[in-house]
Design an enzyme around this catalytic site. Sequence first.
Site, PDB file in Angstrom:
ATOM      1  N   ARG A 119      -6.430 -20.522  15.678  1.00  0.00           N
ATOM      2  CA  ARG A 119      -5.581 -19.380  15.360  1.00  0.00           C
ATOM      3  C   ARG A 119      -4.992 -19.521  13.951  1.00  0.00           C
ATOM      4  NH1 ARG A 119      -1.825 -17.995  20.501  1.00  0.00           N
ATOM      5  NH2 ARG A 119      -1.329 -16.229  19.148  1.00  0.00           N
ATOM      6  N   ASP A 308       0.878  -6.677  23.121  1.00  0.00           N
ATOM      7  CA  ASP A 308       0.604  -7.554  24.261  1.00  0.00           C
ATOM      8  C   ASP A 308       0.348  -6.770  25.542  1.00  0.00           C
ATOM      9  OD1 ASP A 308       0.638  -9.942  22.939  1.00  0.00           O
ATOM     10  OD2 ASP A 308       2.655 -10.526  23.543  1.00  0.00           O
ATOM     11  N   ARG A 339      -8.945 -10.039  21.405  1.00  0.00           N
ATOM     12  CA  ARG A 339      -8.637  -9.287  22.612  1.00  0.00           C
ATOM     13  C   ARG A 339      -9.279  -7.905  22.642  1.00  0.00           C
ATOM     14  NH1 ARG A 339      -2.304 -11.214  23.518  1.00  0.00           N
ATOM     15  NH2 ARG A 339      -2.844 -13.008  24.843  1.00  0.00           N
ATOM     16  N   ARG A 380      -3.764 -12.889  29.505  1.00  0.00           N
ATOM     17  CA  ARG A 380      -3.572 -11.445  29.564  1.00  0.00           C
ATOM     18  C   ARG A 380      -4.860 -10.723  29.983  1.00  0.00           C
ATOM     19  NH1 ARG A 380       1.398 -11.029  28.692  1.00  0.00           N
ATOM     20  NH2 ARG A 380       2.501 -12.195  27.079  1.00  0.00           N
TER      21      ARG A 380
END
Length: 425
Positions: A119, A308, A339, A380
């Site tokens: 990241r 999120d 994502r 998530r």
Amino acid sequence: MITEKEPGTGLAARVPGSKSLTNRLLLLAAAADGTSTLRAPLVSEDTVAFREALGVSGIPVKSGPDDAFWQVTGTGRGPAGPARPWCADAGTAARFLPPFAATGHGTFLFDGSSQLRARPQRPLIEALRALGADLEPGPGNGLPLLIRAHGIEGGELSVDSSLSSQYLSGLLMAAPLMRRGLQVRTGSSLVSRPYVDMTVALMRRFGARVEESADGTLSVRPGAYDATDVVVEPDASSASYIFAAAAVTGRTVTVPGLGTDSLQGDLRFVEVLGQAGAEVQVGPTATTVSGTGPLRGGFTVDMGEISDTFMTLAAIAPLADAPITIRGVAHARLKESDRVAAMAENLRACGIETSEGKDWITVRPGVPRPTRIACHRDHRIAMSFSVLGLAVPDTISLDDPACVAKTFPDFHDELRRLFTGDATS
């Protein structure tokens, strides 16, 4: 439909404390002069990693019975090395703790999992260098990160916050411990602004003097934080899955402790559910969502400030009566996984027509077919598709159901209790 009044009766959900609040409060308590108590903290992989990273840096966190509260005793200054803080998968630890460490003295070697090493850290590295920190980053300006701390002078700074607001939050929280404080310019590229607002509100609660000028410059004066006792709100991002599940199953669910006074921007997800046809009631101390029938689609929504929760909406979008487009989520490609791509990939595997661009995804109505979801070790993704699985039973399985422990260890049990089992137990 959304109304602002005390919600009616619904099944009471057990949503754990906010990760965003817990880790910010841990840092602020560590920087404060005296002992602070965090009540109802989130106990999860990310927050335990943060707590243990503080412990190896000389700031132990004492737990009350059943982790009902954590006590943190700070010294009013930066930590003392040498220390080797392990951040595991916790991005907040990797971005909040280095600025704090740089205000102290000694050496600190921050490292984490292979996922966390991948990241980005570049904006934080550049900002700390501009402030005079002596550091050596790993490959690609990431972890492992060595800091030789000797305090920070502070002053004026520009921060690239187009990738994550966590860099700015980390610098702001460390700012009172800098000799001259900090004046930071963010420009127009700031993403996830509600998280910065949360950071500033908590800093002020601990006694920091923070001002914002008309041009968006944030100024933090030097000075010690005051020890403070705080109750941690339920996690609004985690609550999004419970709210979405209510919307798609036709049930009514209430999350106590999450209402109009919440510091968390992600509670605005219920506004999106209202746009999709759910009945939403937001009161001072609780929020209730009721499913009213099939979801309404045919709209575009910018979820950049609540990114999120964009996956929660994308996962249930196939159940709507028309396409739904989500925009403003380019920075979500740099989280635990890409994502946007991961959601599109999994939705297509379910047989759902999906298209994507750099900062958007469009999901069209369809009937999901049996699919094993690739979670990419991302909590998530697992939680979002679990909600879709509730609405379309016996179609969705996860390749890594345990990854929810990062933020919501009891997620699967709670989903079963509320929507498939005995909700009174």
